[in-house]
Design a protein around this motif. Structure first.
Motif, PDB file in Angstrom:
ATOM      1  N   ASP A 350      -4.110   9.959   1.333  1.00 58.61           N
ATOM      2  CA  ASP A 350      -3.258   8.953   0.697  1.00 58.61           C
ATOM      3  C   ASP A 350      -1.775   9.222   0.922  1.00 58.61           C
ATOM      4  O   ASP A 350      -0.973   8.283   1.008  1.00 58.61           O
ATOM      5  CB  ASP A 350      -3.576   8.850  -0.801  1.00 58.61           C
ATOM      6  N   GLU A 351      -1.396  10.479   1.040  1.00 61.51           N
ATOM      7  CA  GLU A 351      -0.005  10.792   1.378  1.00 61.51           C
ATOM      8  C   GLU A 351       0.334  10.234   2.762  1.00 61.51           C
ATOM      9  O   GLU A 351       1.410   9.654   2.973  1.00 61.51           O
ATOM     10  CB  GLU A 351       0.215  12.305   1.360  1.00 61.51           C
ATOM     11  N   SER A 354       0.552   6.341   2.823  1.00 59.96           N
ATOM     12  CA  SER A 354       1.741   5.747   2.194  1.00 59.96           C
ATOM     13  C   SER A 354       2.746   5.246   3.230  1.00 59.96           C
ATOM     14  O   SER A 354       3.384   4.207   3.037  1.00 59.96           O
ATOM     15  CB  SER A 354       2.398   6.754   1.247  1.00 59.96           C
ATOM     16  N   LYS A 402       5.120   0.868  -2.245  1.00 57.01           N
ATOM     17  CA  LYS A 402       4.690   2.116  -2.870  1.00 57.01           C
ATOM     18  C   LYS A 402       3.160   2.194  -2.901  1.00 57.01           C
ATOM     19  O   LYS A 402       2.496   1.347  -3.490  1.00 57.01           O
ATOM     20  CB  LYS A 402       5.222   2.209  -4.309  1.00 57.01           C
ATOM     21  N   TRP A 403       2.633   3.245  -2.248  1.00 62.16           N
ATOM     22  CA  TRP A 403       1.182   3.490  -2.259  1.00 62.16           C
ATOM     23  C   TRP A 403       0.888   4.490  -3.395  1.00 62.16           C
ATOM     24  O   TRP A 403       0.549   5.638  -3.189  1.00 62.16           O
ATOM     25  CB  TRP A 403       0.751   4.034  -0.900  1.00 62.16           C
ATOM     26  N   SER A 404       1.065   4.020  -4.616  1.00 59.83           N
ATOM     27  CA  SER A 404       0.881   4.873  -5.792  1.00 59.83           C
ATOM     28  C   SER A 404      -0.368   4.449  -6.548  1.00 59.83           C
ATOM     29  O   SER A 404      -0.686   3.249  -6.622  1.00 59.83           O
ATOM     30  CB  SER A 404       2.105   4.768  -6.712  1.00 59.83           C
ATOM     31  N   LYS A 405      -1.058   5.415  -7.147  1.00 60.30           N
ATOM     32  CA  LYS A 405      -2.252   5.086  -7.932  1.00 60.30           C
ATOM     33  C   LYS A 405      -1.890   4.589  -9.324  1.00 60.30           C
ATOM     34  O   LYS A 405      -2.768   4.224 -10.107  1.00 60.30           O
ATOM     35  CB  LYS A 405      -3.186   6.281  -8.025  1.00 60.30           C
ATOM     36  N   HIS A 406      -0.595   4.567  -9.636  1.00 57.98           N
ATOM     37  CA  HIS A 406      -0.125   4.066 -10.933  1.00 57.98           C
ATOM     38  C   HIS A 406       0.645   2.770 -10.727  1.00 57.98           C
ATOM     39  O   HIS A 406       1.351   2.605  -9.730  1.00 57.98           O
ATOM     40  CB  HIS A 406       0.782   5.097 -11.601  1.00 57.98           C
ATOM     41  N   LEU A 408       3.575   0.086 -10.809  1.00 59.61           N
ATOM     42  CA  LEU A 408       5.019   0.293 -10.690  1.00 59.61           C
ATOM     43  C   LEU A 408       5.745  -0.311 -11.886  1.00 59.61           C
ATOM     44  O   LEU A 408       5.416  -1.418 -12.339  1.00 59.61           O
ATOM     45  CB  LEU A 408       5.548  -0.343  -9.405  1.00 59.61           C
ATOM     46  N   SER A 438       2.886  -3.117  -4.114  1.00 56.90           N
ATOM     47  CA  SER A 438       2.263  -2.036  -4.864  1.00 56.90           C
ATOM     48  C   SER A 438       0.756  -1.986  -4.641  1.00 56.90           C
ATOM     49  O   SER A 438       0.082  -3.019  -4.623  1.00 56.90           O
ATOM     50  CB  SER A 438       2.530  -2.214  -6.364  1.00 56.90           C
TER      51      SER A 438
END
Length: 464
Positions: A350-351, A354, A402-406, A408, A438
């Motif tokens: 996942d890093e 991104s 943003k490839w974040s699991k939370h 935004l 997101s």
């Protein structure tokens, strides 16, 4: 041969994904009724062969691949005889070949595709010179539809498209076949979640020959193991085969690409990490960029060509993935530690994704904004994933992905607004519009001049 295997797999696909524009271009030229000389080119594995065979279906034509530089005229004569059901005479020169082709298409259309023609053009320059003479003298008055197709992008551009080419001014069309963008690449993995479609694109890129190998009944990690990591996997040594086929010093190019995959983006950084001197590196970079079309040089928007501002990146996602995760772990794979390497990939995937998600968002952003100038922008410590300007309306568009699991929150928007202040185009006069992308949604609602795009909207894009 790996190439033959990949082509067979593509032919077995049930759906012809996209390439509608490319097919429409060829069909339009075909319907002209005039003599046509079309150059089709693009990197290896992008689907040129499949496209041309699809175009040839139901048409009177001959498809010939230059596989070895032996008795080309005899092999071409045999291909004509087998595919047209005729008995051509012994062809002793290219002029005799073109004379025979002209006779075959005086009254009706004939398609002749010569694939990997650049091998012949480089080996025997007389081929293109004879084609020039024949075209000027008699071929242009027939109904021939001649396609010269090639994979070595730089060689094709030099031998067939440049002003120094013997056929300069004779070609009636040219078509560069490119890898799929995400909007089409996602169609190869039906049934997968949108997150995994993005991850698959980050790993395998937009090359049809690679995407067609995916088994969507299995997980992405299982596909990575079977196709890339395990002994005998069809893509385990693909980058080496590609570079060995196209260059004389594949190990040097591999060192450069490994340096780039680890984060080196400027010539100085690449030279330092690859071990090449700064004086010899540019020669290799030109081959990767211009000849092989697997590296691209970019500048911040509105600063194109400025000295010292260029960055380099690997264009192909699969090559980027392979040089980041496979090449450094080849010693473990040789020891049979497939699960160990797969575990490392799973932890870091996942890093890696991104950065590719920024490309996916930029693709959507470029289509969504009514602006002609779109790109990335950076200066010092400030980087903006996407910027677009509309000169006429004095509007600047700014994008962050943003490839974040939370989900935004508004802090991301405020940070983008702060970074936009460093972009000094028409500052104080312009209107600003912000696009946020997101993976996991948002904690706030869209508002005027703020567009919020989630993963589902990206995956709903049509393949066009």
């Amino acid at each position: 041969m790996l190439m033959n295997t990949l082509i067979m797999i593509i032919f077995m696909m049930n759906a012809f994904i996209d390439r509608g524009r490319e097919l429409a271009f060829l069909e339009k030229r075909f319907q002209s009724g005039r003599a046509e000389l079309v150059v089709v080119y693009g990197r290896r594995r992008v689907g040129k062969t499949f496209l041309l065979r699809r175009f040839l279906a139901g048409k009177r034509g001959v498809y010939f691949v230059v596989t070895k530089l032996g008795d080309i005229l005899r092999e071409l004569s045999e291909a004509i005889g087998e595919q047209l059901g005729v008995h051509p005479p012994l062809l002793r020169s290219y002029r005799e070949l073109f004379k025979y082709v002209a006779e075959q298409c005086r009254e009706s259309r004939l398609v002749l595709v010569i694939d990997e023609f650049q091998r012949l053009a480089e080996h025997d320059p007389v081929f293109l010179m004879e084609l020039q003479a024949a075209w000027d003298e008699f071929l242009s008055d027939t109904k021939v539809f001649l396609v010269l197709s090639g994979s070595s992008v730089g060689v094709v551009e030099r031998t067939a498209l440049s002003s120094s080419s013997p056929i300069f001014g004779r070609r009636t069309g040219q078509l560069k076949v490119k890898p799929f963008a995400f909007s089409c690449a996602k169609e190869f993995t039906p049934g997968w979640s949108c997150e995994d479609k993005v991850r698959a694109y980050a790993v395998f890129g937009g090359t049809p020959a690679y995407l067609s190998l995916l088994d969507s009944s299995k997980s992405l990690l299982e596909n990575i193991k079977s196709l890339v990591l395990e002994p005998g996997g069809p893509l385990r040594e693909e980058p080496y085969f590609l570079l060995a086929a196209e260059t004389r010093e594949p190990l040097r190019y591999m060192a450069i690409l490994e340096a780039m995959a680890s984060g080196a983006a400027t010539l100085g950084e690449i030279a330092s990490k690859s071990g090449l001197s700064s004086s010899e590196l540019p020669r290799y970079m030109r081959v990767l960029e211009a000849m092989l079309d697997i590296v691209e040089k970019s500048y911040p928007l509105l600063e194109e060509g400025r000295r010292g501002r260029a960055r380099y990146r690997i264009k192909d996602n699969f090559l980027r993935f392979w040089f980041r995760f496979v090449r450094p772990n080849l010693y473990l794979l040789e020891l049979g530690e497939v699960e160990r390497v797969a575990s490392r990939i799973a932890e870091q995937l996942d890093e890696y994704v991104s950065t590719v998600f920024e490309d996916v968002a930029l693709e959507h952003f470029s289509r969504a904004v009514p602006a002609l100038r779109v790109g990335r922008w950076w200066r010092g410590d400030v980087e903006i994933d996407g910027v677009a300007i509309d000169e006429k309306s004095k509007v600047a568009y700014f994008m962050e992905a943003k490839w974040s699991k939370h989900p935004l929150d508004k802090r991301v928007l405020r940070e983008l607004e702060r970074k936009a202040e460093a972009f000094d185009w028409k500052i104080g006069e312009r209107r600003e519009v912000y696009f946020l992308y997101s993976r996991s949604g948002f904690t706030f609602e869209a508002e005027e001049n703020v567009k919020l795009i989630n993963l589902e909207e990206l995956c709903a894009q049509p393949c066009t």
